[in-house]
Motif scaffolding. Sequence first.
Motif, PDB file in Angstrom:
ATOM      1  N   GLU A   1      -7.046  10.827  -3.247  1.00 31.54           N
ATOM      2  CA  GLU A   1      -7.288   9.387  -3.306  1.00 31.54           C
ATOM      3  C   GLU A   1      -6.919   8.870  -4.692  1.00 31.54           C
ATOM      4  O   GLU A   1      -6.960   9.612  -5.665  1.00 31.54           O
ATOM      5  CB  GLU A   1      -8.754   9.071  -3.019  1.00 31.54           C
ATOM      6  CG  GLU A   1      -9.133   9.260  -1.576  1.00 31.54           C
ATOM      7  CD  GLU A   1     -10.552   8.795  -1.269  1.00 31.54           C
ATOM      8  OE1 GLU A   1     -11.235   8.256  -2.175  1.00 31.54           O
ATOM      9  OE2 GLU A   1     -10.968   8.972  -0.126  1.00 31.54           O
TER      10      GLU A   1
ATOM     11  N   ARG B   1       1.182   4.072  -2.937  1.00 32.07           N
ATOM     12  CA  ARG B   1       0.990   5.503  -2.619  1.00 32.07           C
ATOM     13  C   ARG B   1       2.134   6.339  -3.182  1.00 32.07           C
ATOM     14  O   ARG B   1       1.910   7.380  -3.791  1.00 32.07           O
ATOM     15  CB  ARG B   1       0.927   5.729  -1.104  1.00 32.07           C
ATOM     16  CG  ARG B   1      -0.399   5.588  -0.511  1.00 32.07           C
ATOM     17  CD  ARG B   1      -0.399   6.131   0.929  1.00 32.07           C
ATOM     18  NE  ARG B   1      -1.603   5.729   1.591  1.00 32.07           N
ATOM     19  CZ  ARG B   1      -2.810   6.230   1.346  1.00 32.07           C
ATOM     20  NH1 ARG B   1      -2.954   7.173   0.445  1.00 32.07           N
ATOM     21  NH2 ARG B   1      -3.862   5.797   1.991  1.00 32.07           N
TER      22      ARG B   1
ATOM     23  N   PHE C   1      -1.426  10.691  -1.441  1.00 31.62           N
ATOM     24  CA  PHE C   1      -1.169  10.638  -0.008  1.00 31.62           C
ATOM     25  C   PHE C   1      -2.406  11.004   0.798  1.00 31.62           C
ATOM     26  O   PHE C   1      -3.146  11.923   0.453  1.00 31.62           O
ATOM     27  CB  PHE C   1       0.004  11.566   0.336  1.00 31.62           C
ATOM     28  CG  PHE C   1       1.252  11.165  -0.388  1.00 31.62           C
ATOM     29  CD1 PHE C   1       2.014  10.101   0.063  1.00 31.62           C
ATOM     30  CD2 PHE C   1       1.647  11.825  -1.540  1.00 31.62           C
ATOM     31  CE1 PHE C   1       3.160   9.703  -0.620  1.00 31.62           C
ATOM     32  CE2 PHE C   1       2.784  11.444  -2.228  1.00 31.62           C
ATOM     33  CZ  PHE C   1       3.542  10.382  -1.766  1.00 31.62           C
TER      34      PHE C   1
ATOM     35  N   THR D   1       0.834  -1.207   0.000  1.00 32.64           N
ATOM     36  CA  THR D   1       0.000   0.000   0.000  1.00 32.64           C
ATOM     37  C   THR D   1       0.867   1.254   0.000  1.00 32.64           C
ATOM     38  O   THR D   1       0.629   2.185  -0.776  1.00 32.64           O
ATOM     39  CB  THR D   1      -0.958   0.006   1.214  1.00 32.64           C
ATOM     40  OG1 THR D   1      -1.745  -1.182   1.190  1.00 32.64           O
ATOM     41  CG2 THR D   1      -1.864   1.226   1.200  1.00 32.64           C
TER      42      THR D   1
ATOM     43  N   VAL E   1      -4.506   2.723  -4.853  1.00 31.79           N
ATOM     44  CA  VAL E   1      -4.159   2.810  -3.433  1.00 31.79           C
ATOM     45  C   VAL E   1      -5.350   2.336  -2.601  1.00 31.79           C
ATOM     46  O   VAL E   1      -5.186   1.568  -1.645  1.00 31.79           O
ATOM     47  CB  VAL E   1      -3.763   4.254  -3.041  1.00 31.79           C
ATOM     48  CG1 VAL E   1      -3.599   4.375  -1.532  1.00 31.79           C
ATOM     49  CG2 VAL E   1      -2.490   4.675  -3.761  1.00 31.79           C
TER      50      VAL E   1
END
Length: 149
Positions: free
Chosen positions: A58, A35, A41, A31, A62
Amino acid sequence: MAFMIGNEVFSCFAFYSVLLVIKMYILAIITGQVRLRKKAFANPEDALRHGGLQYHREDPDVERCRRAHINDMENILPFFFLGTVYSMTGPSLTVARLHFLVFFMGRVLHSIAYLLALRAPTRSLAYIIAQIACFSMALQVLVTVAAYA
């Protein structure tokens, strides 16, 4: 404590539990890597450190990794409780090992299917198989303790 360490079923349970924890750590690392690669983030301070507030956002990839990790927590944590109690009921080592192995393999397959967005019903079948192992342990615990209640 000596009972637990000397209990072959509990030792087997501990082995598969540690493998599941490692698998959860691997999902967390994946994950984080996604990111970084996607520059998506969750926290503004992380976005600022990696290029600016526009990266406080978003990303579907992710989120997929995050959901797989959350699903692990929702399913593996109850397994830890059930497996511990089940180990104390004196089950056959062979049967217990089968429960633990089936759950472990179901969760590994579930994570792979989740991360790779495999077509249905792979993820659902993996989930159901792992849940059958937990449900079976829960029933055996209930039957065993009902005899003493």
